[in-house]
Design a protein around this motif. Structure first.
Motif, PDB file in Angstrom:
ATOM      1  N   CYS A  15       0.840  -1.189   0.000  1.00 31.40           N
ATOM      2  CA  CYS A  15       0.000   0.000   0.000  1.00 31.40           C
ATOM      3  C   CYS A  15       0.882   1.249   0.000  1.00 31.40           C
ATOM      4  O   CYS A  15       1.822   1.352   0.783  1.00 31.40           O
ATOM      5  CB  CYS A  15      -0.930   0.003   1.198  1.00 31.40           C
ATOM      6  SG  CYS A  15      -1.936   1.501   1.268  1.00 31.40           S
ATOM      7  N   CYS A  18      -0.299   3.265   3.732  1.00 28.66           N
ATOM      8  CA  CYS A  18       0.026   2.682   5.031  1.00 28.66           C
ATOM      9  C   CYS A  18       1.266   1.797   4.952  1.00 28.66           C
ATOM     10  O   CYS A  18       1.823   1.417   5.977  1.00 28.66           O
ATOM     11  CB  CYS A  18      -1.166   1.908   5.592  1.00 28.66           C
ATOM     12  SG  CYS A  18      -1.630   0.460   4.638  1.00 28.66           S
ATOM     13  N   CYS A  63      -4.231  -0.030  -0.741  1.00 26.82           N
ATOM     14  CA  CYS A  63      -5.013  -1.148  -0.254  1.00 26.82           C
ATOM     15  C   CYS A  63      -6.474  -0.699  -0.201  1.00 26.82           C
ATOM     16  O   CYS A  63      -6.755   0.500  -0.166  1.00 26.82           O
ATOM     17  CB  CYS A  63      -4.519  -1.599   1.114  1.00 26.82           C
ATOM     18  SG  CYS A  63      -4.835  -0.445   2.463  1.00 26.82           S
ATOM     19  N   CYS A  66      -7.281   1.960   2.573  1.00 25.85           N
ATOM     20  CA  CYS A  66      -6.786   3.315   2.339  1.00 25.85           C
ATOM     21  C   CYS A  66      -7.496   3.961   1.167  1.00 25.85           C
ATOM     22  O   CYS A  66      -7.775   5.153   1.173  1.00 25.85           O
ATOM     23  CB  CYS A  66      -5.279   3.300   2.086  1.00 25.85           C
ATOM     24  SG  CYS A  66      -4.331   3.020   3.577  1.00 25.85           S
TER      25      CYS A  66
HETATM   26 ZN   LIG Z   1      -3.205   1.081   3.069  1.00 29.27          ZN
END
Ligand SMILES: [Zn+2]
Length: 81
Positions: A15, A18, A63, A66
């Motif tokens: 991601c 994150c 992801c 997110c």
């Molecule tokens: Zn993420």
């Protein structure tokens, strides 16, 4: 940890926000071409693709969590801080 040393290449999706690994897949060279990586320019490749001995090819993408969070923030405005 045992490194995968088969014919395919390991690809880990990470991601961009994150930084958590999302999933790791092992692809044959032919399948890698299907991803369209080979059609990216050199600059684009450097931006979204990194290589790491342990995780293989690193593909940066958001992801679902997110993506949803950012998408919702755009919808709701900056008041969620
Ligand atoms: Zn993420």
């Amino acid at each position: 940890m045992t490194n995968y040393c088969g014919a395919g290449m390991k690809i880990t999706y990470i991601c961009d926000i994150c930084g958590r690994p999302q999933e790791t897949v092992e692809l044959e060279d032919v399948e890698i071409e299907k991803l369209g990586i080979n059609t990216l320019t050199h600059i684009e490749k450097e931006d979204i693709i990194k290589y790491n001995d342990e995780q293989g090819l690193l593909l940066y993408s958001l992801c679902p969590a997110c993506f949803e969070e950012n998408y919702l923030k755009e919808q709701q405005g900056p008041e969620l801080q």
